[in-house]
Design a protein around this motif. Structure first.
Motif, PDB file in Angstrom:
ATOM      1  N   UNK A  11       0.849  -1.185   0.000  1.00  0.00           N
ATOM      2  CA  UNK A  11       0.000   0.000   0.000  1.00  0.00           C
ATOM      3  C   UNK A  11       0.887   1.238   0.000  1.00  0.00           C
ATOM      4  N   UNK A  12       0.397   2.306  -0.575  1.00  0.00           N
ATOM      5  CA  UNK A  12       1.147   3.564  -0.559  1.00  0.00           C
ATOM      6  C   UNK A  12       0.977   4.261   0.781  1.00  0.00           C
ATOM      7  N   UNK A  13       1.936   5.064   1.108  1.00  0.00           N
ATOM      8  CA  UNK A  13       1.862   5.844   2.342  1.00  0.00           C
ATOM      9  C   UNK A  13       0.565   6.651   2.352  1.00  0.00           C
ATOM     10  N   UNK A  14      -0.078   6.660   3.515  1.00  0.00           N
ATOM     11  CA  UNK A  14      -1.365   7.322   3.649  1.00  0.00           C
ATOM     12  C   UNK A  14      -2.544   6.405   3.423  1.00  0.00           C
ATOM     13  N   UNK A  15      -2.276   5.227   2.913  1.00  0.00           N
ATOM     14  CA  UNK A  15      -3.343   4.285   2.629  1.00  0.00           C
ATOM     15  C   UNK A  15      -3.765   3.486   3.840  1.00  0.00           C
ATOM     16  N   UNK A  16      -4.663   2.530   3.598  1.00  0.00           N
ATOM     17  CA  UNK A  16      -5.231   1.722   4.675  1.00  0.00           C
ATOM     18  C   UNK A  16      -5.201   0.240   4.319  1.00  0.00           C
ATOM     19  N   UNK A  17      -5.135  -0.571   5.347  1.00  0.00           N
ATOM     20  CA  UNK A  17      -5.259  -2.021   5.224  1.00  0.00           C
ATOM     21  C   UNK A  17      -5.990  -2.548   6.449  1.00  0.00           C
ATOM     22  N   UNK A  18      -6.648  -3.676   6.282  1.00  0.00           N
ATOM     23  CA  UNK A  18      -7.312  -4.335   7.399  1.00  0.00           C
ATOM     24  C   UNK A  18      -6.780  -5.745   7.516  1.00  0.00           C
ATOM     25  N   UNK A  19      -6.201  -6.044   8.662  1.00  0.00           N
ATOM     26  CA  UNK A  19      -5.704  -7.386   8.933  1.00  0.00           C
ATOM     27  C   UNK A  19      -6.731  -8.154   9.754  1.00  0.00           C
ATOM     28  N   UNK A  20      -6.789  -9.439   9.526  1.00  0.00           N
ATOM     29  CA  UNK A  20      -7.686 -10.291  10.291  1.00  0.00           C
ATOM     30  C   UNK A  20      -6.931 -11.493  10.821  1.00  0.00           C
ATOM     31  N   UNK A  21      -7.357 -11.975  11.976  1.00  0.00           N
ATOM     32  CA  UNK A  21      -6.787 -13.182  12.570  1.00  0.00           C
ATOM     33  C   UNK A  21      -7.939 -14.113  12.914  1.00  0.00           C
ATOM     34  N   UNK A  22      -7.926 -15.269  12.328  1.00  0.00           N
ATOM     35  CA  UNK A  22      -8.952 -16.268  12.604  1.00  0.00           C
ATOM     36  C   UNK A  22      -8.360 -17.345  13.496  1.00  0.00           C
ATOM     37  N   UNK A  23      -9.011 -17.603  14.615  1.00  0.00           N
ATOM     38  CA  UNK A  23      -8.522 -18.582  15.571  1.00  0.00           C
ATOM     39  C   UNK A  23      -9.403 -19.819  15.561  1.00  0.00           C
TER      40      UNK A  23
END
Length: 114
Positions: A11-23
């Motif tokens: 992603x470029x600086x200033x952008x967003x990401x969403x991480x997920x963790x499934x247990x």
């Protein structure tokens, strides 16, 4: 207990990401769900944690930009990352502790370009 992290990417600086963790497995300590990260050449560091009551704690470097959340019914927890900076580039790990053992996901790489 097994943890599966997902959502990393470039992603470029200033952008967003969403991480997920499934247990999967025996998940009962809802105070033990965290995110850590490890940048190249650096030690693993704490990023965020969420308590059973829904309170969140963050590393100073991500406060105001990252938000941790949890879906207890699904045994998943997420890390919404906004206003990303190149220094956020790292492998992100989700972690779970059941008082006796610490479990780690395999990590998901986040790369932030300037």
């Amino acid at each position: 207990v097994q943890l599966q992290a997902s959502g990393g990417g470039l992603v470029q600086a200033g952008g967003s990401l969403r991480l997920s963790c499934a247990a999967s497995g025996s998940i009962f300590n809802f105070d033990g769900m965290d995110w850590y990260r490890q940048a190249p050449g650096k030690e693993r560091e704490f990023v965020a944690a969420i308590t059973s009551g829904g309170s969140a704690n963050y590393a100073e470097s991500v406060k105001g930009r990252f938000t941790i959340s949890r879906d207890s019914a699904e045994n998943t927890w997420n890390l919404q990352m906004s206003n990303l900076k190149p220094e956020d580039t790292a492998v992100y790990y989700c972690s779970y502790s059941d008082y006796e053992n610490d479990y780690w996901g395999q990590g998901t790489l986040v790369t932030v370009s300037s």
